[in-house]
Design an enzyme around this catalytic site. Structure first.
Site, PDB file in Angstrom:
ATOM      1  N   ASP A  86     -67.627  36.325  46.752  1.00  0.00           N
ATOM      2  CA  ASP A  86     -66.835  35.102  46.622  1.00  0.00           C
ATOM      3  C   ASP A  86     -67.710  33.989  46.029  1.00  0.00           C
ATOM      4  O   ASP A  86     -68.866  33.814  46.420  1.00  0.00           O
ATOM      5  CB  ASP A  86     -66.302  34.676  48.003  1.00  0.00           C
ATOM      6  CG  ASP A  86     -65.185  33.655  47.888  1.00  0.00           C
ATOM      7  OD1 ASP A  86     -64.043  33.999  48.216  1.00  0.00           O
ATOM      8  OD2 ASP A  86     -65.457  32.500  47.460  1.00  0.00           O
ATOM      9  N   HIS A 131     -55.913  40.048  47.966  1.00  0.00           N
ATOM     10  CA  HIS A 131     -57.349  40.227  48.198  1.00  0.00           C
ATOM     11  C   HIS A 131     -57.644  40.161  49.674  1.00  0.00           C
ATOM     12  O   HIS A 131     -56.965  39.456  50.428  1.00  0.00           O
ATOM     13  CB  HIS A 131     -58.181  39.184  47.437  1.00  0.00           C
ATOM     14  CG  HIS A 131     -57.756  37.778  47.659  1.00  0.00           C
ATOM     15  ND1 HIS A 131     -56.649  37.227  47.047  1.00  0.00           N
ATOM     16  CD2 HIS A 131     -58.264  36.795  48.428  1.00  0.00           C
ATOM     17  CE1 HIS A 131     -56.506  35.971  47.425  1.00  0.00           C
ATOM     18  NE2 HIS A 131     -57.480  35.683  48.282  1.00  0.00           N
TER      19      HIS A 131
HETATM   20  P1  5GP Z   1     -57.705  32.682  49.056  1.00  0.00           P
HETATM   21  O1  5GP Z   1     -57.923  31.204  49.256  1.00  0.00           O
HETATM   22  O2  5GP Z   1     -56.621  32.928  48.027  1.00  0.00           O
HETATM   23  O3  5GP Z   1     -57.516  33.474  50.313  1.00  0.00           O
HETATM   24  O4  5GP Z   1     -59.055  33.227  48.460  1.00  0.00           O
HETATM   25  C1  5GP Z   1     -59.423  33.067  47.135  1.00  0.00           C
HETATM   26  C2  5GP Z   1     -60.910  33.151  47.098  1.00  0.00           C
HETATM   27  O5  5GP Z   1     -61.289  33.376  45.762  1.00  0.00           O
HETATM   28  C3  5GP Z   1     -61.616  31.872  47.548  1.00  0.00           C
HETATM   29  O6  5GP Z   1     -62.444  32.148  48.668  1.00  0.00           O
HETATM   30  C4  5GP Z   1     -62.402  31.427  46.324  1.00  0.00           C
HETATM   31  O7  5GP Z   1     -63.669  30.911  46.644  1.00  0.00           O
HETATM   32  C5  5GP Z   1     -62.491  32.712  45.516  1.00  0.00           C
HETATM   33  N1  5GP Z   1     -62.539  32.497  44.076  1.00  0.00           N
HETATM   34  C6  5GP Z   1     -61.722  31.698  43.340  1.00  0.00           C
HETATM   35  N2  5GP Z   1     -62.040  31.762  42.042  1.00  0.00           N
HETATM   36  C7  5GP Z   1     -63.098  32.622  41.958  1.00  0.00           C
HETATM   37  C8  5GP Z   1     -63.879  33.088  40.863  1.00  0.00           C
HETATM   38  O8  5GP Z   1     -63.674  32.732  39.696  1.00  0.00           O
HETATM   39  N3  5GP Z   1     -64.880  33.961  41.143  1.00  0.00           N
HETATM   40  C9  5GP Z   1     -65.136  34.375  42.424  1.00  0.00           C
HETATM   41  N4  5GP Z   1     -66.149  35.243  42.598  1.00  0.00           N
HETATM   42  N5  5GP Z   1     -64.409  33.959  43.480  1.00  0.00           N
HETATM   43  C10 5GP Z   1     -63.401  33.087  43.251  1.00  0.00           C
END
Ligand code: 5GP
Ligand code: ZN
Length: 122
Positions: free
Chosen positions: A30, A102
């Site tokens: 992440d 995810h």
């Molecule tokens: P959510 O908030 O949808 O559960 O998780 C999305 C996750 O994706 C977040 O923890 C965020 O930090 C991660 N994330 C968003 N954009 C990117 C990216 O471009 N690269 C990586 N490695 N992680 C990302």
């Protein structure tokens, strides 16, 4: 899916630190870690989120099992023998910011605070 950031990461169009890949699953660090170890496991096939999983698609159940088994293998490989956590956020109220299914694998410390950080940082 064309405008999906995780589909672009899977295709290598956006760089990421990949730690595991097979024909179905992609796992990468992440970008904004909420714990010392914070890995995202995603199906290579675009699925919006856990809310769009369906019995009608015979691949869905197998994919979820594979994602969770892979998380367990990676946790062992990453030395998370003291414990770890899997989280999947769903939809706006669930804090899902990337609409590609995810699973967050979190570990590397006692997670009380880190879990809260993940929940509240949005
Ligand atoms: P959510 O908030 O949808 O559960 O998780 C999305 C996750 O994706 C977040 O923890 C965020 O930090 C991660 N994330 C968003 N954009 C990117 C990216 O471009 N690269 C990586 N490695 N992680 C990302
Ligand atoms: Zn996608």
């Amino acid at each position: 899916m064309q405008d999906c950031i995780f589909c672009k990461i899977i295709k290598g169009e956006i760089p990421s630190t990949c730690i595991y890949e097979d024909e179905d699953v992609f796992a990468f660090r992440d970008i904004n870690p909420a714990a010392p170890t914070h890995v995202l496991l995603v199906p290579k096939r675009h699925i919006d989120g856990a809310d769009t999983l369906s019995d009608d698609d015979p691949e869905h159940a197998a994919l979820i099992v594979k994602l969770i088994f892979t998380a367990g293998k990676l946790a062992r490989e990453l030395g998370l023998q003291d414990g770890w956590r899997l989280v999947t956020n769903v939809g706006e109220h669930g804090g899902q910011t990337v609409r590609h299914l995810h699973i967050h694998l979190l570990g590397g410390a006692a997670l009380g605070d880190f879990g809260a950080k993940l929940e509240f940082r949005k």
